[in-house]
Design a protein around this motif. Structure first.
Motif, PDB file in Angstrom:
ATOM      1  N   GLU A  15      -9.946 -36.560  13.048  1.00 54.79           N
ATOM      2  CA  GLU A  15      -8.577 -36.157  12.760  1.00 54.79           C
ATOM      3  C   GLU A  15      -8.601 -34.742  12.189  1.00 54.79           C
ATOM      4  O   GLU A  15      -9.462 -34.426  11.368  1.00 54.79           O
ATOM      5  N   ILE A  16      -7.643 -33.930  12.635  1.00 57.90           N
ATOM      6  CA  ILE A  16      -7.542 -32.569  12.107  1.00 57.90           C
ATOM      7  C   ILE A  16      -6.433 -32.517  11.081  1.00 57.90           C
ATOM      8  O   ILE A  16      -5.375 -33.100  11.279  1.00 57.90           O
ATOM      9  N   GLU A  17      -6.706 -31.845   9.970  1.00 56.25           N
ATOM     10  CA  GLU A  17      -5.671 -31.714   8.952  1.00 56.25           C
ATOM     11  C   GLU A  17      -5.598 -30.246   8.536  1.00 56.25           C
ATOM     12  O   GLU A  17      -6.613 -29.568   8.484  1.00 56.25           O
ATOM     13  N   HIS A  18      -4.377 -29.790   8.244  1.00 59.07           N
ATOM     14  CA  HIS A  18      -4.205 -28.383   7.884  1.00 59.07           C
ATOM     15  C   HIS A  18      -3.847 -28.263   6.427  1.00 59.07           C
ATOM     16  O   HIS A  18      -3.188 -29.139   5.885  1.00 59.07           O
ATOM     17  N   TYR A  19      -4.269 -27.183   5.796  1.00 61.51           N
ATOM     18  CA  TYR A  19      -3.890 -27.021   4.391  1.00 61.51           C
ATOM     19  C   TYR A  19      -2.671 -26.136   4.216  1.00 61.51           C
ATOM     20  O   TYR A  19      -2.151 -26.003   3.127  1.00 61.51           O
ATOM     21  N   LYS A  29      -1.432 -22.216   9.037  1.00 60.28           N
ATOM     22  CA  LYS A  29      -2.633 -22.537   9.808  1.00 60.28           C
ATOM     23  C   LYS A  29      -2.312 -23.530  10.927  1.00 60.28           C
ATOM     24  O   LYS A  29      -2.894 -23.482  12.002  1.00 60.28           O
ATOM     25  N   GLN A  30      -1.369 -24.415  10.644  1.00 63.15           N
ATOM     26  CA  GLN A  30      -0.975 -25.391  11.656  1.00 63.15           C
ATOM     27  C   GLN A  30      -0.309 -24.677  12.833  1.00 63.15           C
ATOM     28  O   GLN A  30      -0.590 -24.959  13.997  1.00 63.15           O
ATOM     29  N   LEU A  31       0.570 -23.716  12.511  1.00 66.38           N
ATOM     30  CA  LEU A  31       1.255 -22.957  13.561  1.00 66.38           C
ATOM     31  C   LEU A  31       0.258 -22.185  14.409  1.00 66.38           C
ATOM     32  O   LEU A  31       0.404 -22.094  15.624  1.00 66.38           O
ATOM     33  N   LYS A  74     -11.595 -34.714   9.618  1.00 66.41           N
ATOM     34  CA  LYS A  74     -11.869 -35.980   8.940  1.00 66.41           C
ATOM     35  C   LYS A  74     -12.344 -37.011   9.943  1.00 66.41           C
ATOM     36  O   LYS A  74     -12.009 -36.934  11.120  1.00 66.41           O
ATOM     37  N   SER A  75     -13.092 -37.976   9.473  1.00 65.00           N
ATOM     38  CA  SER A  75     -13.500 -39.089  10.321  1.00 65.00           C
ATOM     39  C   SER A  75     -12.544 -40.241  10.065  1.00 65.00           C
ATOM     40  O   SER A  75     -12.390 -40.690   8.939  1.00 65.00           O
ATOM     41  N   PRO A  92     -17.057 -35.672   1.753  1.00 61.98           N
ATOM     42  CA  PRO A  92     -15.689 -35.204   1.969  1.00 61.98           C
ATOM     43  C   PRO A  92     -15.505 -34.667   3.388  1.00 61.98           C
ATOM     44  O   PRO A  92     -16.461 -34.622   4.155  1.00 61.98           O
ATOM     45  N   GLU A  93     -14.284 -34.237   3.693  1.00 62.04           N
ATOM     46  CA  GLU A  93     -14.014 -33.708   5.018  1.00 62.04           C
ATOM     47  C   GLU A  93     -14.755 -32.389   5.245  1.00 62.04           C
ATOM     48  O   GLU A  93     -15.122 -31.706   4.313  1.00 62.04           O
TER      49      GLU A  93
END
Ligand SMILES: [Zn+2]
Ligand SMILES: [Zn+2]
Length: 475
Positions: free
Chosen positions: A227-231, A235-237, A267-268, A275-276
């Motif tokens: 899974e991808i996560e943005h802070y 960054k997501q854009l 993330k897994s 951690p990620e």
């Protein structure tokens, strides 16, 4: 240990003064008893009604009383003080050991998991294992938020807020800043994975990153149950923009003199790791790279876990001459003007001078040398299945795999076309190196969506050295 804006634990501060006060109090009590007896005795002696025999009796009585206070009182006080000191010492030693153990556990966890909180603004933060954390209530800076004399698992900030001091009870959820430059840090206590994509101007770095990030996010991540996560929204854009550019085949050259850096948390979903991972894929504009300006940006190279070195084969005059007639005008306009040898030299120099990597540290970084744009001018023929089968047959005793044959084909191609120096430099400076051919765009410029080929191969090879979890789970 630096003074922290927090209350020290009882056994390291208040405990001492309590001990001092209680010993002092005991002696004062002894003194009060003695002076009490003394004044009573002198009162009796000065009393005219008291007879001589009676006075003698009082003298004996009070002297015995005073002596017993001095002897017994001193012994009892000394004994009780000793007991108090011993108890305090024992508790202190136990707490000391406990916080040393916790401090060690916290440290080992960070070092073992290669966890570190990189600052993307300055270079000095690599000296710090943990960033400066801010109190969520008053915002004061805690520079050493670790188990210590201020508390083993938690500490009380000067404002009264209780804050966690270890990796497992929420420290990383606090806001943090870079200890060196004060910039905010987002990837707190995660495992950074930094892969710079380098090469001269117009070798196709942005194209390569676009192809990799899009295919990684759209195919590899879901297939591997990651899974991808943005802070940040920004960054997501950026990632959404990349997916869009990919579908249009429209990739802007990074002409602004700044590095594009794609960062996201990986993330897994099966909780195979914690951690990620924090991905940093850097793309430094070729002009900056060639022009030796903006050293600040290049400092990011010091968090370098693997390198992609891109080559535009047509920047080599021998190759350009041979294939010129087969290259479309649009592609001709995009040929890199930087000699790959120069680009490699500048890069190695920067890594050593600015990022401070020693030659031996540098030699441990895996490097994928990627010949880009092989779809142009029919260059692909040199690396296709027929060509590879021929190499495998020629070296039948060595039992080569296809990827070994690809590596050999690329090295031979570069050597035959005046880039033998480059191959030699790579082999000398980097212990783990492999050569690949690739086409990030997949077709001539301006012909619809990107159809990259061989972009994932070098990246997957790099990750087999960079991160065991990712290498193992990659589908
Ligand atoms: Zn910084
Ligand atoms: Zn506070």
């Amino acid at each position: 240990m630096m003074v922290q804006p927090a209350r020290k634990s009882y056994y390291f501060e208040k405990g001492y003064s309590d001990l001092y006060n209680s010993i002092k109090g005991a002696w004062i009590n002894n003194k009060i008893s003695i002076t009490g007896f003394w004044s009573k005795l002198s009162q009796k002696l000065s009393d005219t009604d008291t007879g001589a025999l009676e006075k003698l009796f009082y003298i004996v009585m009070y002297v015995i009383a005073i002596l017993s206070v001095i002897v017994v009182g001193t012994i009892v006080t000394l004994f009780l003080s000793l007991v108090h000191i011993l108890i305090l010492l024992c508790v202190m030693v136990i707490i000391y050991i406990a916080f040393l153990i916790m401090w060690g556990v916290d440290r080992l966890y960070l070092i073992w998991n290669k966890i570190f909180s990189p600052c993307t603004v300055c270079t000095k933060c690599s000296e710090y294992l943990i960033p400066t954390y801010l109190c969520p209530n008053c915002g004061v800076e805690h520079t050493r938020l670790t188990p210590g004399v201020y508390g083993i698992l938690k500490r009380e900030c000067q404002c009264g807020t209780i804050i966690p001091t270890t990796f497992f009870n929420g420290r990383r959820d606090l806001k943090a800043i870079c200890p060196a430059c004060g910039s905010p840090i987002y990837g707190k206590e995660s495992k950074p994975i930094c892969v710079p994509v380098i090469g001269g101007s117009a070798v196709g770095k942005t194209m390569f990153i676009t192809a990799f990030i899009r295919d990684f996010a759209v195919s590899v991540v879901p297939a591997s149950n990651w899974e991808i996560e943005h802070y940040s929204k920004e960054k997501q854009l950026l990632l959404e923009n990349i997916v869009e550019n990919y579908s249009k085949g429209n990739v802007r050259k990074t002409t602004d003199k700044s590095a594009i850096s794609i960062n996201f948390f990986l993330k897994s979903k099966d909780n195979l790791w914690y951690p990620e991972k924090l991905f940093f894929i850097y793309d430094i504009a070729g002009e900056v790279f060639g022009g030796e300006t903006e050293d600040r940006l290049q400092k990011q190279y010091q968090y370098c876990h693997g390198i992609v070195f891109l080559i535009d084969p047509f920047s080599c005059p021998d190759i350009l001459n041979d294939y010129f007639s087969k290259i479309s005008p649009a592609d001709r306009a995009q040929i890199s003007q930087t000699n790959p040898n120069d680009a490699l030299d500048i890069f190695i120099q920067k890594l050593q001078d600015i990022a401070g990597l020693s030659p031996s540290a540098l030699s441990k970084v895996p490097i994928a040398v990627v010949i880009n744009k092989t779809d142009i001018g029919g260059l692909q023929k040199l690396f296709d299945n027929t060509a590879l089968a021929e190499i495998i047959a020629r070296n039948s005793k060595k039992k080569l795999t296809e990827s070994d044959a690809q590596d050999i084909a690329c090295r031979e191609f570069l050597r035959q076309n005046g880039l033998g120096n480059l191959v030699q430099t790579i082999e000398m400076k980097f212990k783990t190196n492999k050569f690949f051919d690739c086409s990030a765009l997949g077709h001539s410029i301006g012909q619809g969506p990107m159809r990259p080929s061989h972009v994932m191969v070098p990246m997957r090879w790099l990750f087999s050295f960079i991160d065991r979890d990712i290498a193992k789970g990659w589908r």
